[in-house]
Write a protein that holds these residues in place. Structure first.
Motif, short mmCIF file in Angstrom:
data_model
loop_
_atom_site.label_atom_id
_atom_site.label_comp_id
_atom_site.label_asym_id
_atom_site.label_seq_id
_atom_site.Cartn_x
_atom_site.Cartn_y
_atom_site.Cartn_z
N PRO A 195 23.70 90.02 -92.65
CA PRO A 195 23.90 90.06 -91.20
C PRO A 195 24.02 91.47 -90.63
N VAL A 196 24.65 92.40 -91.40
CA VAL A 196 24.79 93.76 -90.90
C VAL A 196 23.42 94.40 -90.72
N ILE A 197 22.56 94.23 -91.74
CA ILE A 197 21.21 94.79 -91.64
C ILE A 197 20.43 94.11 -90.52
N THR A 198 20.56 92.79 -90.42
CA THR A 198 19.84 92.06 -89.38
C THR A 198 20.28 92.49 -87.98
N ILE A 199 21.60 92.51 -87.80
CA ILE A 199 22.13 92.91 -86.48
C ILE A 199 21.80 94.36 -86.19
N GLY A 200 21.94 95.22 -87.24
CA GLY A 200 21.64 96.64 -87.06
C GLY A 200 20.18 96.86 -86.69
N TYR A 201 19.30 96.15 -87.40
CA TYR A 201 17.88 96.30 -87.10
C TYR A 201 17.57 95.80 -85.69
N TYR A 202 18.17 94.66 -85.33
CA TYR A 202 17.93 94.12 -84.00
C TYR A 202 18.44 95.09 -82.93
N ALA A 203 19.64 95.66 -83.16
CA ALA A 203 20.20 96.60 -82.19
C ALA A 203 19.32 97.84 -82.09
N TYR A 204 18.87 98.33 -83.26
CA TYR A 204 18.00 99.52 -83.25
C TYR A 204 16.68 99.22 -82.54
N TYR A 205 16.09 98.06 -82.90
CA TYR A 205 14.80 97.72 -82.31
C TYR A 205 14.91 97.56 -80.78
N THR A 206 15.92 96.83 -80.33
CA THR A 206 16.08 96.63 -78.89
C THR A 206 16.40 97.94 -78.17
N SER A 207 17.19 98.82 -78.83
CA SER A 207 17.52 100.10 -78.21
C SER A 207 16.28 100.97 -78.07
N VAL A 208 15.48 101.02 -79.15
CA VAL A 208 14.25 101.81 -79.10
C VAL A 208 13.31 101.25 -78.04
N GLN A 209 13.22 99.90 -77.99
CA GLN A 209 12.37 99.29 -76.97
C GLN A 209 12.87 99.63 -75.58
N TYR A 210 14.21 99.66 -75.44
CA TYR A 210 14.78 99.99 -74.14
C TYR A 210 14.44 101.42 -73.76
N VAL A 211 14.55 102.34 -74.75
CA VAL A 211 14.20 103.74 -74.48
C VAL A 211 12.74 103.84 -74.06
N LYS A 212 11.88 103.13 -74.82
CA LYS A 212 10.45 103.17 -74.49
C LYS A 212 10.19 102.59 -73.10
N GLU A 213 10.81 101.44 -72.82
CA GLU A 213 10.60 100.81 -71.52
C GLU A 213 11.11 101.69 -70.38
N GLN A 214 12.27 102.33 -70.61
CA GLN A 214 12.81 103.21 -69.58
C GLN A 214 11.89 104.40 -69.37
N THR A 215 11.36 104.95 -70.48
CA THR A 215 10.45 106.07 -70.36
C THR A 215 9.19 105.66 -69.61
N ILE A 216 8.65 104.50 -69.99
CA ILE A 216 7.45 103.99 -69.30
C ILE A 216 7.74 103.80 -67.81
N GLN A 217 8.90 103.21 -67.52
CA GLN A 217 9.25 102.95 -66.13
C GLN A 217 9.39 104.25 -65.34
N ASN A 218 10.07 105.25 -65.95
CA ASN A 218 10.24 106.53 -65.26
C ASN A 218 8.90 107.24 -65.05
N VAL A 219 8.07 107.23 -66.13
CA VAL A 219 6.76 107.88 -66.01
C VAL A 219 5.91 107.16 -64.98
N LYS A 220 5.94 105.83 -65.00
CA LYS A 220 5.14 105.05 -64.05
C LYS A 220 5.61 105.31 -62.62
N SER A 221 6.94 105.40 -62.44
CA SER A 221 7.46 105.67 -61.09
C SER A 221 6.98 107.04 -60.61
N THR A 222 7.04 108.03 -61.51
CA THR A 222 6.57 109.37 -61.15
C THR A 222 5.08 109.34 -60.85
N LEU A 223 4.33 108.58 -61.68
CA LEU A 223 2.88 108.50 -61.49
C LEU A 223 2.54 107.83 -60.16
N VAL A 224 3.25 106.73 -59.86
CA VAL A 224 3.02 106.02 -58.59
C VAL A 224 3.32 106.94 -57.41
#
Length: 574
Positions: A21-50
């Motif tokens: 469970p520690v590895i599963t939860i850790g991986y899920y937390a890492y994956y969701t956090s990285v996805q959040y960073v990517k999504e936030q970056t995409i959102q910020n870049v897209k806002s700037t681009l728009v």
């Protein structure tokens, strides 16, 4: 793993349950956090681009406003389309056309060059002499040029073939000097005929100049540019140009596109994925640190739990070892009502029962030995020996030396196998030999009145059995089943469903049901003593599920069925 104490096995299983469970939860937390960073970056870049595209479209609309000032002026359209005499054409240009061009040109905040390519050749041309300089380097200006001078140019043909009235394109010297042009097909609103083409040229820097991706955007470097529908670069920041081969290296960059309305251009933003992963590394480190701390805390809890349970298990193991050493007085103290307490209570009760069973087993073994002794004594009957010796004497007087020799040999074999150095368990092979010796002696005595056949499966010969279980039934058949007709006895042995079945069948007089019932139900009667003795010895040795059964019909013969397990006992071969 089998050699590890229970304490470490329990700890290992707990570690497994914690790690998963520690590895599963850790991986899920890492994956969701990285996805959040990517999504936030995409959102910020897209806002700037728009925002950048909105600014570009606003500047384009300013240029289009100049176009509309001229394109929608019907009096200007009539003036450009009317045929004039030379004197009238000059006055029309100076009084009606040039003032309108000046007025429209002044609407643009930046330098522009307005070119009107006219089909009407009666109007005079007004243009600057073409030089190697940038057309916009001399400020705002306009030109009137006959269409016939440009109609053979590639960009003119391409624009004329387009099914649009207006389009942003780079034509002529635009690429060379970093300019871009707004092209418009002009027509007479009354006749709906083309009267020429309008070109408004501006600097790309003034149109796309705000397209600048901040190098500190989320701490991640990136690139902004404008490209056409062929993915060719129309504009890029000179201080931060697009990397070479960015189109081919799709795995290296996250690409975000935003179309520019009214054009075939797109604004593109590139974010290096390597830098994005580097930014996510902080999230990864924090996640690993939290997972490691959680793992250490849970392992400490697991060690405490494992140690607590192992102490109780060790108490049970020590008591069992004492039992193994023969100390049946050992008891486990029990506290509470959990499973360990129930085990302790059950163990203590078992210890008491074992002490009682020791005495019972001891007595049972004595009974078993006595039964074996009784069987041995019952078989070595004096009258059998006397009768056989008497037969030997008669054969000697008659001079039957061969039969005499055979009878003496079989008698010796019979008693050797019967005594068998005091062993109660013998191979089935020897049991068959012993009954064969008995049969040979009886056949010599009874001559043609006795016939015996054997059907022995070879695979049963090496298994073991309680001795003297076949001979008593052959003896009973010879003594009680023989009538005036010759007696036929069949002896069989074979494997059946994990057991060994031996049968003694005869075609003698048989037994009544009452007789068979008395054999097994009335222990004190002398009738059937040998049968009961064999049955009891088998059950004592192998258990209640084995033993002797009899099938008989009065006047039709008897079949005795003996069932024993597949059993082997180590023998002393000395």
């Amino acid at each position: 793993m089998k050699q590890l104490p229970f304490k470490y096995k329990l700890l290992a299983s707990y570690m497994l349950l914690v790690i998963v469970p520690v590895i599963t939860i850790g991986y899920y937390a890492y994956y969701t956090s990285v996805q959040y960073v990517k999504e936030q970056t995409i959102q910020n870049v897209k806002s700037t681009l728009v925002q950048a595209v909105d600014n570009i479209e606003g500047r384009m609309k300013t240029v289009e406003l100049v176009d509309n000032q001229l394109y929608l002026d019907q009096s200007l359209q009539r003036a450009l389309n009317k045929r004039y005499e030379p004197l009238d054409s000059y006055q029309t240009v100076t009084q009606k056309i040039l003032p309108k061009l000046d007025s429209a040109m002044n609407l643009a905040p930046q330098n522009v060059v307005i070119n009107l390519f006219l089909h009407n050749t009666t109007l005079p041309e007004i243009y600057d002499i073409e030089t190697e300089e940038d057309p916009l380097s001399r400020g705002k200006r306009y030109n009137l040029i006959h269409y016939q001078h440009i109609e053979q140019l590639n960009w003119v043909k391409r624009f004329d073939d387009m099914h649009v009235d207006s389009q942003w394109m780079q034509v002529g010297s635009d690429v060379k000097f970093g300019n871009v042009s707004w092209l418009r097909k002009m027509m007479d609103f009354e006749t709906i005929k083309a009267i020429g083409t309008m070109q408004i040229t501006v600097k790309k820097d003034e149109l796309f100049g705000n397209l600048n991706y901040s190098s500190s955007q989320d701490g991640i470097p990136g690139y902004f540019a404008v490209i056409n529908n062929h993915n060719e670069t129309v504009y890029e920041n000179s201080s931060n140009p697009l990397p070479p081969h960015w189109l081919a290296d799709t795995r290296a960059y996250m690409q975000i596109y935003e179309p520019i309305e009214g054009t075939k251009y797109r604004a593109v933003a590139l974010v290096p994925l390597q830098e994005l992963e580097h930014a996510a590394q902080k999230v990864k480190n924090v996640t690993l640190l939290i997972c490691l701390a959680s793992f250490l805390v849970l392992m400490a809890i697991g060690a405490i739990v494992s140690n607590t349970f192992s102490k109780q298990i060790n108490r049970i193991v020590r008591s069992l070892r004492a039992f193994q050493e023969g100390n049946f007085t050992k008891r486990i103290p029990s506290v509470g009502s959990d499973e360990f307490a129930q085990i302790a209570i059950a163990f203590n009760e078992m210890a008491v029962n074992i002490e009682d069973l020791v005495q019972e087993v001891y007595i049972s073994n004595l009974q078993k030995k006595e039964a074996e002794l009784d069987a041995l004594q019952a078989q070595i009957k004096p009258h059998f020996l006397y009768n056989t010796l008497s037969s030997i004497s008669r054969l000697a007087r008659l001079g039957e030396t061969e039969k005499l020799h055979q009878m003496v040999t079989q008698l010796a074999t019979f008693y050797r196998l019967t005594l068998n150095r005091g062993r109660s368990i013998i191979p089935i092979r020897e049991e068959i030999q012993q009954v064969q010796s008995y049969v040979v002696i009886q056949k010599i005595k009874h001559v043609d009145r006795l016939d015996v056949s054997y059907d022995i499966q070879f695979s049963v010969m090496e298994y073991d059995t309680v001795k003297l279980i076949l001979q008593p039934f052959v003896e009973n058949a010879v003594k009680h089943a023989m009538s005036e007709e010759p007696l036929h006895i069949r002896i069989a042995a074979y494997q059946e469903e994990g057991t060994i079945v031996m049968k003694v069948s005869d075609n003698g007089v048989g037994m009544r049901e009452e007789t068979m019932r008395q054999i097994f139900e009335y222990q004190e009667q002398s009738i059937g003593y040998g049968i009961r003795n064999v049955n009891e010895r088998i059950k004592l040795q192998f258990g209640e599920s084995f033993g002797v059964t009899i099938e008989s019909e009065w006047g039709a013969g008897t079949t005795v069925r003996i069932v024993i397990p597949l059993y082997r006992e180590l023998h002393d071969c000395s």
